[in-house]
Design an enzyme around this catalytic site. Structure first.
Site, PDB file in Angstrom:
ATOM      1  N   ARG A 281     -41.520   5.648  -0.484  1.00 21.34           N
ATOM      2  CA  ARG A 281     -41.921   4.943  -1.701  1.00 21.34           C
ATOM      3  C   ARG A 281     -41.986   3.447  -1.398  1.00 21.34           C
ATOM      4  O   ARG A 281     -41.624   3.010  -0.306  1.00 21.34           O
ATOM      5  CB  ARG A 281     -41.017   5.274  -2.899  1.00 21.34           C
ATOM      6  CG  ARG A 281     -39.571   5.495  -2.623  1.00 21.34           C
ATOM      7  CD  ARG A 281     -38.839   4.307  -2.135  1.00 21.34           C
ATOM      8  NE  ARG A 281     -38.974   3.169  -3.026  1.00 21.34           N
ATOM      9  CZ  ARG A 281     -38.743   1.922  -2.702  1.00 21.34           C
ATOM     10  NH1 ARG A 281     -38.366   1.615  -1.464  1.00 21.34           N
ATOM     11  NH2 ARG A 281     -38.877   0.935  -3.572  1.00 21.34           N
ATOM     12  N   GLY A 282     -42.459   2.672  -2.404  1.00 24.38           N
ATOM     13  CA  GLY A 282     -42.697   1.241  -2.170  1.00 24.38           C
ATOM     14  C   GLY A 282     -44.156   1.075  -1.782  1.00 24.38           C
ATOM     15  O   GLY A 282     -44.661   1.802  -0.908  1.00 24.38           O
ATOM     16  N   ALA A 283     -44.835   0.107  -2.425  1.00 22.56           N
ATOM     17  CA  ALA A 283     -46.299   0.021  -2.302  1.00 22.56           C
ATOM     18  C   ALA A 283     -46.797  -0.029  -0.855  1.00 22.56           C
ATOM     19  O   ALA A 283     -47.634   0.801  -0.456  1.00 22.56           O
ATOM     20  CB  ALA A 283     -46.803  -1.173  -3.117  1.00 22.56           C
TER      21      ALA A 283
ATOM     22  N   ARG B 249     -49.981   9.016  -6.024  1.00 22.18           N
ATOM     23  CA  ARG B 249     -49.369   8.105  -7.010  1.00 22.18           C
ATOM     24  C   ARG B 249     -50.448   7.124  -7.470  1.00 22.18           C
ATOM     25  O   ARG B 249     -51.208   6.610  -6.649  1.00 22.18           O
ATOM     26  CB  ARG B 249     -48.170   7.360  -6.403  1.00 22.18           C
ATOM     27  CG  ARG B 249     -46.993   8.293  -6.097  1.00 22.18           C
ATOM     28  CD  ARG B 249     -45.729   7.512  -5.793  1.00 22.18           C
ATOM     29  NE  ARG B 249     -45.117   6.944  -6.979  1.00 22.18           N
ATOM     30  CZ  ARG B 249     -44.072   6.104  -6.947  1.00 22.18           C
ATOM     31  NH1 ARG B 249     -43.568   5.728  -5.786  1.00 22.18           N
ATOM     32  NH2 ARG B 249     -43.541   5.642  -8.068  1.00 22.18           N
TER      33      ARG B 249
ATOM     34  N   GLN C  78     -33.335   2.743  -6.957  1.00 23.49           N
ATOM     35  CA  GLN C  78     -33.729   2.156  -5.667  1.00 23.49           C
ATOM     36  C   GLN C  78     -32.869   0.930  -5.324  1.00 23.49           C
ATOM     37  O   GLN C  78     -32.658   0.644  -4.145  1.00 23.49           O
ATOM     38  CB  GLN C  78     -35.206   1.725  -5.701  1.00 23.49           C
ATOM     39  CG  GLN C  78     -36.200   2.865  -5.788  1.00 23.49           C
ATOM     40  CD  GLN C  78     -36.586   3.172  -7.217  1.00 23.49           C
ATOM     41  OE1 GLN C  78     -35.806   2.994  -8.147  1.00 23.49           O
ATOM     42  NE2 GLN C  78     -37.792   3.647  -7.420  1.00 23.49           N
TER      43      GLN C  78
ATOM     44  N   ASP D  90     -46.439  -3.868  -7.162  1.00 20.04           N
ATOM     45  CA  ASP D  90     -47.285  -2.711  -6.830  1.00 20.04           C
ATOM     46  C   ASP D  90     -48.756  -3.024  -7.007  1.00 20.04           C
ATOM     47  O   ASP D  90     -49.629  -2.374  -6.419  1.00 20.04           O
ATOM     48  CB  ASP D  90     -46.910  -1.511  -7.693  1.00 20.04           C
ATOM     49  CG  ASP D  90     -45.621  -0.918  -7.199  1.00 20.04           C
ATOM     50  OD1 ASP D  90     -44.562  -1.480  -7.540  1.00 20.04           O
ATOM     51  OD2 ASP D  90     -45.669   0.044  -6.418  1.00 20.04           O
TER      52      ASP D  90
ATOM     53  N   ASN E 298     -44.989  -4.049 -11.543  1.00 21.21           N
ATOM     54  CA  ASN E 298     -43.892  -3.737 -10.619  1.00 21.21           C
ATOM     55  C   ASN E 298     -42.931  -2.782 -11.322  1.00 21.21           C
ATOM     56  O   ASN E 298     -43.126  -2.415 -12.492  1.00 21.21           O
ATOM     57  CB  ASN E 298     -43.191  -5.030 -10.170  1.00 21.21           C
ATOM     58  CG  ASN E 298     -42.219  -4.784  -9.036  1.00 21.21           C
ATOM     59  OD1 ASN E 298     -42.562  -4.121  -8.046  1.00 21.21           O
ATOM     60  ND2 ASN E 298     -41.004  -5.263  -9.143  1.00 21.21           N
ATOM     61  N   LYS E 299     -41.887  -2.391 -10.612  1.00 22.04           N
ATOM     62  CA  LYS E 299     -40.920  -1.403 -11.093  1.00 22.04           C
ATOM     63  C   LYS E 299     -40.485  -1.663 -12.526  1.00 22.04           C
ATOM     64  O   LYS E 299     -40.226  -2.801 -12.913  1.00 22.04           O
ATOM     65  CB  LYS E 299     -39.716  -1.430 -10.141  1.00 22.04           C
ATOM     66  CG  LYS E 299     -38.576  -0.490 -10.477  1.00 22.04           C
ATOM     67  CD  LYS E 299     -39.003   0.937 -10.682  1.00 22.04           C
ATOM     68  CE  LYS E 299     -39.809   1.522  -9.540  1.00 22.04           C
ATOM     69  NZ  LYS E 299     -40.520   2.780  -9.922  1.00 22.04           N
TER      70      LYS E 299
HETATM   71  O1  MRU Z   1     -41.497   3.696  -7.539  1.00 24.91           O
HETATM   72  P1  MRU Z   1     -41.321   2.914  -6.280  1.00 24.91           P
HETATM   73  O2  MRU Z   1     -39.942   2.985  -5.694  1.00 24.91           O
HETATM   74  O3  MRU Z   1     -42.405   3.223  -5.268  1.00 24.91           O
HETATM   75  O4  MRU Z   1     -41.539   1.396  -6.744  1.00 24.91           O
HETATM   76  C1  MRU Z   1     -41.408   0.371  -5.824  1.00 24.91           C
HETATM   77  C2  MRU Z   1     -41.549  -0.974  -6.413  1.00 24.91           C
HETATM   78  O5  MRU Z   1     -41.751  -1.139  -7.596  1.00 24.91           O
HETATM   79  C3  MRU Z   1     -41.537  -2.145  -5.456  1.00 24.91           C
HETATM   80  O6  MRU Z   1     -41.015  -3.276  -6.059  1.00 24.91           O
HETATM   81  C4  MRU Z   1     -42.972  -2.438  -4.990  1.00 24.91           C
HETATM   82  O7  MRU Z   1     -43.620  -1.275  -4.573  1.00 24.91           O
HETATM   83  C5  MRU Z   1     -43.009  -3.444  -3.896  1.00 24.91           C
HETATM   84  S1  MRU Z   1     -42.350  -2.792  -2.387  1.00 24.91           S
HETATM   85  C6  MRU Z   1     -42.509  -3.961  -1.182  1.00 24.91           C
END
Ligand code: MRU
Length: 352
Positions: free
Chosen positions: A50-52, A93, A200, A241, A251-252
């Site tokens: 996970r994470g963009a 996603r 996370q 994201d 973002n999250k």
């Molecule tokens: O749902 P996730 O864990 O994929 O969400 C991640 C985030 O929101 C991060 O802040 C974002 O992807 C940046 S990661 C460098």
């Protein structure tokens, strides 16, 4: 300990992809290896990966896996098969733009690369995926360098979710800024929010920073207002994201709340992200905010039921922070300041 850490989030090993299963952290450092692109697609959906930026790299590697392990010997058929693989991966996603950015790059190679054999096409596809991976590491180090200048010795920096090595090929974006400031000798401290419902912050950000000896304190999401009102936070740095040209930051879930509180308490609110996170096409009404399984909210990590079964739940994975709450956006090409309508296109063109 090197600045790139002691673990590899994701890597390509001669026709196999290996990643750390982030759902098992912090208790088990477990790795998964596969030759099957569908297994990678499911790892993105379930958030093992996970994470963009990490999702973008994983999707590119998945296309490379499909190419490398295919026995199709006709060039047009191989191109057609890989386009179908790309379509499958694009449905994993919906919110992180890096996924579509990486898949677009892979599609351009699949469809446009001038080759005379399937072997040559496979080689080109694998090389493109490896470039996406390697560029991500370089880009994160540059984001870190620009961002570290905004952090002062003695600062306490609040971050949300995990925008670290575990969310990228390595190093991280928001945590890249924190790492760069730390390794430049600034004595900083970090406050990590736990980041309900997938945790996370509690599971990943705390694990990454503690492994490296960077001081980190964990709070629950609803403590942000209190710690800011007590003057315990000097800066906020989060990842993204998707960033729109208007400066809206997706973002999250919980990021928007933190930005409002930072504004209320005059705490600078920084967003650290590669330019591949900037969506130059969509406006705010066209962005899809992923709605995840309600059981992520009803249960803690799928194990402990914390409410009445079947209570209605909403579970948006991301929220939208408006540009007026964002102090600056830190990219690998420089730092964009408001008004973003003007500064982001300049950054994209490579002008400071
Ligand atoms: O749902 P996730 O864990 O994929 O969400 C991640 C985030 O929101 C991060 O802040 C974002 O992807 C940046 S990661 C460098």
């Amino acid at each position: 300990m090197s600045e790139l850490g002691s673990f590899k989030t994701i890597e390509w090993i001669n026709g196999r992809v290996r990643w750390i299963n982030t759902l098992k952290l912090p208790h088990n450092e477990e790795y998964v290896e596969t030759t099957d692109y569908e297994r990678v697609a499911r790892a993105i959906e379930s958030m093992e990966i996970r994470g963009a930026p990490a999702i973008g790299v994983a999707a590119a590697f998945a296309v490379a896996l499909a190419a490398y392990n295919s026995d199709i010997k006709d060039l047009d058929s191989l191109r057609g098969y890989l386009v179908r693989v790309i379509e499958r991966l694009s449905r994993t996603r919906p919110t992180a733009v890096n996924l579509f950015w990486a898949l677009d790059r892979m599609k351009r190679v699949v469809l446009n690369k001038e080759v005379s054999s399937t072997d040559e096409l496979v080689k080109a596809v694998v090389n493109e995926a490896l470039s996406i991976y390697e560029e991500d590491v370089k880009v994160n180090k540059l984001i870190g360098r620009y961002g570290a200048d905004l952090i002062d010795d003695g600062d306490t920096v609040l971050t949300h979710c995990n925008a670290g090595a575990l969310a990228t090929a390595a190093y991280g974006t928001a945590l890249g800024v924190i790492r760069a400031a730390w390794y430049s000798g600034k004595k900083i401290k970090v406050i990590a929010t736990e980041t309900r419902p997938v945790l996370q912050g509690a599971r990943l950000t705390v694990w990454e920073l503690m492994k490296e000896g960077i001081p980190v304190t964990l709070i629950t999401d609803n403590m942000v207002g209190y710690v800011m009102s007590k003057g315990l936070v000097n800066k906020v740095v989060v990842g993204a994201d998707r960033i729109l040209l208007s400066g809206h930051v997706i973002n999250k879930i919980g990021t928007y709340t933190i930005a409002v509180l930072a504004n209320r308490h005059n705490v600078p609110f920084y967003v650290a992200a590669p330019t591949s996170t900037i969506d130059t096409e969509r406006s705010i009404n066209e962005v899809v905010i992923e709605e995840r399984d309600p059981n992520e909210v009803r249960y803690v990590m799928g194990k402990v039921l914390i409410t009445v079964p079947n209570v209605p739940v909403i579970n948006p994975a991301f929220d939208i922070t408006p540009p007026e709450l964002v102090t600056a956006i830190i990219t690998e090409k420089g730092v964009a300041k408001p008004p973003y309508m003007r500064s982001l296109p300049r950054i994209l063109r490579g002008e400071k």
